[in-house]
Write a protein that holds these residues in place. Sequence first.
Motif, mmCIF file in Angstrom:
data_model
loop_
_atom_site.group_PDB
_atom_site.id
_atom_site.type_symbol
_atom_site.label_atom_id
_atom_site.label_comp_id
_atom_site.label_asym_id
_atom_site.label_seq_id
_atom_site.Cartn_x
_atom_site.Cartn_y
_atom_site.Cartn_z
ATOM 1 N N VAL A 1 66.040 -97.585 -22.927
ATOM 2 C CA VAL A 1 67.395 -97.456 -22.378
ATOM 3 C C VAL A 1 68.383 -98.013 -23.394
ATOM 4 N N ASN A 2 69.121 -97.103 -24.026
ATOM 5 C CA ASN A 2 70.137 -97.501 -25.003
ATOM 6 C C ASN A 2 71.447 -97.778 -24.268
ATOM 7 N N SER A 3 71.567 -99.011 -23.783
ATOM 8 C CA SER A 3 72.782 -99.392 -23.060
ATOM 9 C C SER A 3 73.635 -100.391 -23.830
ATOM 10 N N THR B 1 71.789 -97.592 -32.542
ATOM 11 C CA THR B 1 71.069 -96.768 -31.576
ATOM 12 C C THR B 1 70.106 -95.815 -32.279
ATOM 13 N N VAL B 2 70.565 -95.202 -33.351
ATOM 14 C CA VAL B 2 69.717 -94.262 -34.091
ATOM 15 C C VAL B 2 68.518 -94.993 -34.706
ATOM 16 N N LEU B 3 68.771 -96.104 -35.382
ATOM 17 C CA LEU B 3 67.680 -96.824 -36.049
ATOM 18 C C LEU B 3 66.647 -97.324 -35.047
ATOM 19 N N LEU B 4 67.103 -97.853 -33.913
ATOM 20 C CA LEU B 4 66.159 -98.356 -32.914
ATOM 21 C C LEU B 4 65.330 -97.213 -32.325
ATOM 22 N N THR B 5 65.991 -96.128 -31.970
ATOM 23 C CA THR B 5 65.281 -94.993 -31.375
ATOM 24 C C THR B 5 64.245 -94.435 -32.346
#
Length: 226
Positions: free
Chosen positions: A81-83, A108-112
């Motif tokens: 969950v990218n919150s 968000t991009v790097l984590l995903t």
Amino acid sequence: MTFAGRHVLITGAGRDTGRKLALAFAAGGAHVLATARSLAAAEETAALIHAAGGTATPAVLDLADPASIEQLPVDRLDILVNSGARYLDDVASPADIADTIAVAATGTVLLTERLLPLLRASSRPDIVNLISAAGETGQHRSEAHAAFYAAKHAQSGYAEILSGRLRLEGIRVISLFPPDFVQDGPREPGATLTADSVVDCVLFATDLPRDCFIRAFHFEQLAPRP
């Protein structure tokens, strides 16, 4: 709704909507990895979950720092969950602008990307993005700084491409585009959208059978009162 046996990572879980999401998933039986920039904030969320009978692990995660993303301890994941995102008011310093874009867009991009191998190993993988109406094309529904719009458009564009590519692998990418909302308030017609209603949308979408896929939630603009 039941999330028993599922592992959920929530960014920005140290306060507000992220904390509500963490508590809600844990109440449904999930093990929550509650991440926040501050360890104290993450630990407070985990303590609330433990007090309610759930299970959670607190962890530090600074989405503006690639090293922090790379060092995050996680070995199993079913729902991301990218919150975590920083809202930016209309008056902002250059540092504020850089941080907002780094967190919501690059972070968000790097984590995903880092977590995709774990999601591919799951039998029920979902990626949830709490974007914003600011990420909708042609919408001017937020009073936020233009840089917040830029960050959310970047997040939206990434989610759109990712959804099409990952759907063939059975990974659902679910995005929400709420207008500016309040943390608490009446949940009735004509009232301002609340965080609790946003959380309910997330729970509903991630609990659906795998043959059902809600790609995006778009929220109706409140009409001005006469």
